[in-house]
Design a protein around this motif. Sequence first.
Motif, PDB file in Angstrom:
ATOM      1  N   PRO A  89       4.102   2.569  -6.049  1.00 48.35           N
ATOM      2  CA  PRO A  89       5.292   1.938  -5.463  1.00 48.35           C
ATOM      3  C   PRO A  89       5.140   1.798  -3.953  1.00 48.35           C
ATOM      4  O   PRO A  89       4.228   2.365  -3.332  1.00 48.35           O
ATOM      5  CB  PRO A  89       6.418   2.918  -5.816  1.00 48.35           C
ATOM      6  CG  PRO A  89       5.729   4.231  -6.022  1.00 48.35           C
ATOM      7  CD  PRO A  89       4.380   3.915  -6.583  1.00 48.35           C
ATOM      8  N   ALA A  90       6.052   1.069  -3.347  1.00 46.19           N
ATOM      9  CA  ALA A  90       5.956   0.774  -1.912  1.00 46.19           C
ATOM     10  C   ALA A  90       6.105   2.008  -1.044  1.00 46.19           C
ATOM     11  O   ALA A  90       5.641   2.019   0.107  1.00 46.19           O
ATOM     12  CB  ALA A  90       7.021  -0.260  -1.547  1.00 46.19           C
ATOM     13  N   ASP A  91       6.738   3.069  -1.565  1.00 50.04           N
ATOM     14  CA  ASP A  91       6.945   4.278  -0.760  1.00 50.04           C
ATOM     15  C   ASP A  91       5.850   5.318  -0.984  1.00 50.04           C
ATOM     16  O   ASP A  91       6.048   6.511  -0.746  1.00 50.04           O
ATOM     17  CB  ASP A  91       8.314   4.897  -1.046  1.00 50.04           C
ATOM     18  CG  ASP A  91       8.523   5.194  -2.530  1.00 50.04           C
ATOM     19  OD1 ASP A  91       7.582   4.972  -3.316  1.00 50.04           O
ATOM     20  OD2 ASP A  91       9.632   5.643  -2.879  1.00 50.04           O
ATOM     21  N   LEU A 123       2.400   6.256   6.266  1.00 51.09           N
ATOM     22  CA  LEU A 123       2.181   5.144   5.337  1.00 51.09           C
ATOM     23  C   LEU A 123       1.679   3.900   6.061  1.00 51.09           C
ATOM     24  O   LEU A 123       1.491   2.847   5.442  1.00 51.09           O
ATOM     25  CB  LEU A 123       3.484   4.798   4.607  1.00 51.09           C
ATOM     26  CG  LEU A 123       4.073   5.869   3.670  1.00 51.09           C
ATOM     27  CD1 LEU A 123       5.394   5.382   3.084  1.00 51.09           C
ATOM     28  CD2 LEU A 123       3.108   6.201   2.551  1.00 51.09           C
ATOM     29  N   GLU A 124       1.472   4.045   7.345  1.00 51.84           N
ATOM     30  CA  GLU A 124       1.154   2.866   8.162  1.00 51.84           C
ATOM     31  C   GLU A 124      -0.334   2.553   8.142  1.00 51.84           C
ATOM     32  O   GLU A 124      -1.035   2.648   9.142  1.00 51.84           O
ATOM     33  CB  GLU A 124       1.652   3.090   9.589  1.00 51.84           C
ATOM     34  CG  GLU A 124       3.169   3.208   9.670  1.00 51.84           C
ATOM     35  CD  GLU A 124       3.647   3.456  11.085  1.00 51.84           C
ATOM     36  OE1 GLU A 124       2.788   3.500  11.995  1.00 51.84           O
ATOM     37  OE2 GLU A 124       4.862   3.613  11.275  1.00 51.84           O
ATOM     38  N   ARG A 150       1.369   5.949  -0.743  1.00 58.83           N
ATOM     39  CA  ARG A 150      -0.011   5.554  -0.463  1.00 58.83           C
ATOM     40  C   ARG A 150      -0.904   6.710  -0.897  1.00 58.83           C
ATOM     41  O   ARG A 150      -0.578   7.871  -0.675  1.00 58.83           O
ATOM     42  CB  ARG A 150      -0.241   5.303   1.033  1.00 58.83           C
ATOM     43  CG  ARG A 150       0.514   4.114   1.601  1.00 58.83           C
ATOM     44  CD  ARG A 150      -0.159   2.797   1.221  1.00 58.83           C
ATOM     45  NE  ARG A 150       0.435   1.684   1.946  1.00 58.83           N
ATOM     46  CZ  ARG A 150       1.542   1.055   1.568  1.00 58.83           C
ATOM     47  NH1 ARG A 150       2.191   1.454   0.487  1.00 58.83           N
ATOM     48  NH2 ARG A 150       2.017   0.050   2.277  1.00 58.83           N
ATOM     49  N   GLU A 191      -3.153  -0.113   5.698  1.00 56.44           N
ATOM     50  CA  GLU A 191      -3.259  -1.107   4.642  1.00 56.44           C
ATOM     51  C   GLU A 191      -4.102  -0.578   3.497  1.00 56.44           C
ATOM     52  O   GLU A 191      -5.263  -0.185   3.678  1.00 56.44           O
ATOM     53  CB  GLU A 191      -3.892  -2.393   5.189  1.00 56.44           C
ATOM     54  CG  GLU A 191      -2.942  -3.249   5.997  1.00 56.44           C
ATOM     55  CD  GLU A 191      -1.751  -3.733   5.173  1.00 56.44           C
ATOM     56  OE1 GLU A 191      -1.955  -4.077   3.984  1.00 56.44           O
ATOM     57  OE2 GLU A 191      -0.631  -3.737   5.706  1.00 56.44           O
ATOM     58  N   ASP A 244      -3.021  -2.236  -4.471  1.00 54.63           N
ATOM     59  CA  ASP A 244      -1.956  -1.572  -5.219  1.00 54.63           C
ATOM     60  C   ASP A 244      -1.593  -0.198  -4.656  1.00 54.63           C
ATOM     61  O   ASP A 244      -1.277   0.732  -5.401  1.00 54.63           O
ATOM     62  CB  ASP A 244      -2.353  -1.421  -6.697  1.00 54.63           C
ATOM     63  CG  ASP A 244      -2.640  -2.763  -7.346  1.00 54.63           C
ATOM     64  OD1 ASP A 244      -1.981  -3.753  -6.969  1.00 54.63           O
ATOM     65  OD2 ASP A 244      -3.543  -2.812  -8.208  1.00 54.63           O
ATOM     66  N   GLY A 245      -1.670  -0.031  -3.324  1.00 54.15           N
ATOM     67  CA  GLY A 245      -1.287   1.230  -2.695  1.00 54.15           C
ATOM     68  C   GLY A 245      -2.421   2.226  -2.540  1.00 54.15           C
ATOM     69  O   GLY A 245      -2.233   3.318  -1.998  1.00 54.15           O
ATOM     70  N   ASP A 301       6.989   8.918   0.493  1.00 53.13           N
ATOM     71  CA  ASP A 301       8.152   8.808   1.373  1.00 53.13           C
ATOM     72  C   ASP A 301       9.444   9.096   0.608  1.00 53.13           C
ATOM     73  O   ASP A 301       9.776   8.412  -0.355  1.00 53.13           O
ATOM     74  CB  ASP A 301       8.199   7.399   1.968  1.00 53.13           C
ATOM     75  CG  ASP A 301       9.278   7.254   3.034  1.00 53.13           C
ATOM     76  OD1 ASP A 301       9.873   8.285   3.417  1.00 53.13           O
ATOM     77  OD2 ASP A 301       9.519   6.119   3.476  1.00 53.13           O
ATOM     78  N   ASP A 315      12.975   8.827   1.468  1.00 52.06           N
ATOM     79  CA  ASP A 315      13.650   8.147   2.567  1.00 52.06           C
ATOM     80  C   ASP A 315      14.900   8.880   3.057  1.00 52.06           C
ATOM     81  O   ASP A 315      15.112   9.042   4.251  1.00 52.06           O
ATOM     82  CB  ASP A 315      14.002   6.720   2.136  1.00 52.06           C
ATOM     83  CG  ASP A 315      14.561   5.901   3.293  1.00 52.06           C
ATOM     84  OD1 ASP A 315      13.902   5.860   4.346  1.00 52.06           O
ATOM     85  OD2 ASP A 315      15.650   5.321   3.140  1.00 52.06           O
ATOM     86  N   ASP A 367      -0.773   1.134 -10.415  1.00 51.00           N
ATOM     87  CA  ASP A 367      -0.109   0.562  -9.244  1.00 51.00           C
ATOM     88  C   ASP A 367       0.830   1.600  -8.649  1.00 51.00           C
ATOM     89  O   ASP A 367       1.542   2.312  -9.373  1.00 51.00           O
ATOM     90  CB  ASP A 367       0.696  -0.678  -9.637  1.00 51.00           C
ATOM     91  CG  ASP A 367      -0.202  -1.816 -10.102  1.00 51.00           C
ATOM     92  OD1 ASP A 367      -1.429  -1.694  -9.909  1.00 51.00           O
ATOM     93  OD2 ASP A 367       0.325  -2.803 -10.651  1.00 51.00           O
TER      94      ASP A 367
END
Length: 436
Positions: A363-365, A340-341, A367, A343, A347-348, A382, A384, A361
């Motif tokens: 979520p943060a987990d 996920l590293e 890409r 940019e 919005d992903g 991800d 987690d 959009d």
Amino acid sequence: MLDIDSCKRNISFTIEKLKFEFSSLKFQWGVKDTLKLGEVVYLDYSFDNMEDEKQFKVSLNISVQFNPGETMFHWVVLQDSPLPKIPCDWNTGFDIEGFSLENWLEKVSIPSGQQLSKLVIATLFEQLGIGRLLNEESCQRSGSKYSPVLNGWKKTCPLDVSLTPLPSPVSCMIPSHCTAVYCCIDVDFLDRSFHAFLDVNMCTNVMTVGLEKLVIDPINLLDYEFGTTKHFNLKGILRITYKIDDLQEEKKLRVSLNLSVCFESSKPCLYDLTVFQDTLVPKPLCDWEADSFFTKNFSLENFMAEEGFDINDILPEDIIRKIIEQLGLSSYLNSDSCSLEYEPDKDGWIKGCFEDVILPDLPADARCYFLSSCLGIDCCLDVDFLKHKFKASFELDTCHHQLHLQIDRYQKTLNLTDYTYGFPIYLETGKKTWNF
């Protein structure tokens, strides 16, 4: 006389001294036909090969004419009569008792080790009784089915199988469903190669074994005695020996498989090759829409409570391994997680497609990369608490009308010619559900 030899794949009729022989491999089942002795004796017949019932259905009439078109005698011998298929003993030797290739070559005045002519090879195969059981075209180790190879192996199975290097005269291939192996063995002095295979389909519960054209009738795995050593021979020349254990808890097969090419009754075989030796082969997921966990009635909440952890705790590696094993995911996870590293553009998302497409959009987990073809995406998701990032992707192939789906090592291709558009597709691995 009528003789159906399902083991030798041979059908023969005898009328007085006249004998007709057919290979059952090329026989036209269910077609009415006639054989005759001159213009006097007529034999009308039709055979159906009833695979499921393990029998033949036979109709056979005999008639005699002394004047054209005038039947003097007519007998209905069999009318849609079922004849049972006798089980075959596949652990047999040569058709010629005590056969020795060295002695045979000496009799036809050919030095041992010399390249044989096509006529001599055809004569040898005919006398050994294998001519009609061989494929018209030899398998090709240099062809796309077996090449490119690494240590004699080509593997399209996405899962891990520990393979030992194969000797030079043989190449083997493990297909995408993993529980099968196809091999091609070169025999240089015969100027041809021989094909052997073992295919264990755990999804349909059917196993097939074959040497060239000679293929065992499909074996029902529900009645199969796992853990026993089986033998299958092509007239003693080609031999396959195998043993399969069903490791249900591990969701794997343990397979031992040997191939031999033999031309001497009282001497070692020309080749005696070990393909598998207690090799662990992962079973593929069968029903990718199955509404059940690998471990029946699995509950993450109950599992965590039994192990003394809370759902929000950081889990140690051994507990994570237990969860993955109970979910049946261990064979399907990539050893290296996706990343996920990077940019995203927005919005992903990273857009390789430059069409004006509205994307949701993320979520943060998560890409995702929108492919330049505009017909597919690659995502990294991800999870987690498992300390693993899943690679999930799909791509439409509009030229071949297919949809390719993947979650880590688990892959599925759908034929869109029969697909009902407008309905969601759910792809599951160990009851982890992905909605495409």
